[in-house]
Enzyme design. Sequence first.
Site, PDB file in Angstrom:
ATOM      1  N   LYS A   1      12.837  -1.076 -67.666  1.00  0.00           N
ATOM      2  CA  LYS A   1      11.005  -0.377 -67.248  1.00  0.00           C
ATOM      3  C   LYS A   1      10.848   1.728 -67.686  1.00  0.00           C
ATOM      4  CE  LYS A   1       8.030  -2.994 -64.534  1.00  0.00           C
ATOM      5  NZ  LYS A   1       7.219  -2.863 -63.594  1.00  0.00           N
TER       6      LYS A   1
ATOM      7  N   ARG B   1      33.027  -0.744 -51.898  1.00  0.00           N
ATOM      8  CA  ARG B   1      32.893   0.473 -51.240  1.00  0.00           C
ATOM      9  C   ARG B   1      33.949   0.509 -49.747  1.00  0.00           C
ATOM     10  NH1 ARG B   1      26.234  -0.487 -50.687  1.00  0.00           N
ATOM     11  NH2 ARG B   1      25.558   1.184 -52.860  1.00  0.00           N
TER      12      ARG B   1
ATOM     13  N   GLY C   1      22.949   0.983 -60.468  1.00  0.00           N
ATOM     14  CA  GLY C   1      21.841  -0.022 -60.317  1.00  0.00           C
ATOM     15  C   GLY C   1      22.764  -1.005 -61.488  1.00  0.00           C
TER      16      GLY C   1
HETATM   17  P1  AMP Z   1      16.950  -1.631 -64.006  1.00  0.00           P
HETATM   18  O1  AMP Z   1      16.720  -1.857 -62.884  1.00  0.00           O
HETATM   19  O2  AMP Z   1      15.606  -1.395 -64.839  1.00  0.00           O
HETATM   20  O3  AMP Z   1      17.737  -0.504 -65.081  1.00  0.00           O
HETATM   21  O4  AMP Z   1      16.575  -2.644 -65.546  1.00  0.00           O
HETATM   22  C1  AMP Z   1      17.561  -4.132 -65.230  1.00  0.00           C
HETATM   23  C2  AMP Z   1      17.060  -5.157 -65.060  1.00  0.00           C
HETATM   24  O5  AMP Z   1      16.555  -4.539 -67.161  1.00  0.00           O
HETATM   25  C3  AMP Z   1      17.771  -6.180 -65.651  1.00  0.00           C
HETATM   26  O6  AMP Z   1      18.102  -7.270 -64.842  1.00  0.00           O
HETATM   27  C4  AMP Z   1      17.699  -6.553 -67.321  1.00  0.00           C
HETATM   28  O7  AMP Z   1      17.805  -8.145 -67.521  1.00  0.00           O
HETATM   29  C5  AMP Z   1      16.319  -6.125 -67.346  1.00  0.00           C
HETATM   30  N1  AMP Z   1      16.246  -6.062 -69.103  1.00  0.00           N
HETATM   31  C6  AMP Z   1      17.112  -5.452 -69.661  1.00  0.00           C
HETATM   32  N2  AMP Z   1      16.853  -5.841 -70.891  1.00  0.00           N
HETATM   33  C7  AMP Z   1      15.135  -6.808 -71.044  1.00  0.00           C
HETATM   34  C8  AMP Z   1      14.229  -6.924 -72.022  1.00  0.00           C
HETATM   35  N3  AMP Z   1      14.297  -6.930 -73.137  1.00  0.00           N
HETATM   36  N4  AMP Z   1      13.199  -7.283 -71.894  1.00  0.00           N
HETATM   37  C9  AMP Z   1      13.192  -7.875 -70.153  1.00  0.00           C
HETATM   38  N5  AMP Z   1      14.380  -7.573 -69.019  1.00  0.00           N
HETATM   39  C10 AMP Z   1      15.186  -6.374 -69.481  1.00  0.00           C
END
Ligand code: AMP
Length: 395
Positions: free
Chosen positions: A197, A35, A353
Amino acid sequence: MKTLNDINFENKKALIRVDFNVPLNADFKVTDTTRIEAAKPTILKVLEDGGSAILMSHLGRPKGVEEKFSLKHIVNTVSEIIGVQVKFIGNCIGEDVEKAVAELENGEVLLLENLRFHPEEKAGDKDFAEKLSRLGDVYVNDAFGTAHRAHASTTIIAQFFSENKCFGFLLAKEIESLNAVLSDSKKPVTAIIGGAKVSSKIDVIKNILDKVDNIIIGGGMAYTFIKVKGGKIGDSICEDDKLDVAQEILNLALAKGVKIYLPVDVLAADSFSEDANTDVFPANDIPDGWQGLDAGPKTNVAFSYIIADSKTILWNGPIGVFEMEKFAKGTIELGNAIADATADGAFSLVGGGDSVAAVKQFGLANKVSYVSTGGGAMLEMLEGKTLPGIEAMLK
Ligand code: AMP
């Protein structure tokens, strides 16, 4: 959109809102300087024009004044990166600060103390913003990471600078890159949406349905879609209360002619751990006791083909649990496919993220067209929202 190049800063004091919310270790050393480096071109432009720079930022989430969140800890790192010994003052408003600003000479840089030591910053307090505004002739907003917050230093302050305000290079580049994907994009446009999610990305997916040709849905969120299509997902992560939303998205995509691609096979594990036993299953036939934690080999090939055919690529969210080596392959192969497409002339933007963490971890940051610096801000722009920090600059 007024940017730095529209202003000559000779003999001017530029009050620059930067995003120096950097991670510090237990010894208060900066562990990721991205940053600070990202703000460097803006600061140098002001200095090279013959002006001085007053830098303001927040750091962490202090409750009142908390020494561990003091920006004094980063003075040396900022000085090294911009190549000028930065001065520091232990407050961001008040007489002492105004005196330090008055004494600041052209070519010098002054870093103010953490804005969030004053609760008025987050409250978007107008008096506080006015006090900050006294410190500069020109207001420059270069803090994309906080552009979605209507805080005093990011939004409210802009009204005190009628004409004398502009976007910094970083913020301008963020806006341009997003426009290159969402409005002036070369087709076919492919968005890859991953992460844990569906619930956190519903608005993003709905908004981009009008702007893209293909959506690849991967990661944990894919299982809610696979289940609503009648698949058997074993113990994979799933949001049962979002099945109807997933169906709505599939219907909308069909109506708009947007192709949605889901994993066809998965690397599944018998527990959520690095030591788990693993096996590959069809994505719609995962046995009970097994959870999909990464894209499978056929999926990786299929996704790579779609990406190779794309002229514009947006990537938000990993497609597996990349933090564990065993389940990182899908995310790495996807990143490599995006890097190859970029080398072949596609425009690629990685934002929001964990996908940013992934491209850095796998050494791909320089092989994509643009890596966004703002997680939440990027997501809100992808959701089609107007960011208050950007809107205030256009008034
Ligand atoms: P987000 O913050 O919504 O972008 O989610 C990122 C997180 O999703 C990361 O920490 C990944 O480890 C998790 N993730 C990705 N694929 C899977 C999966 N198949 N099952 C559980 N967690 C997951």
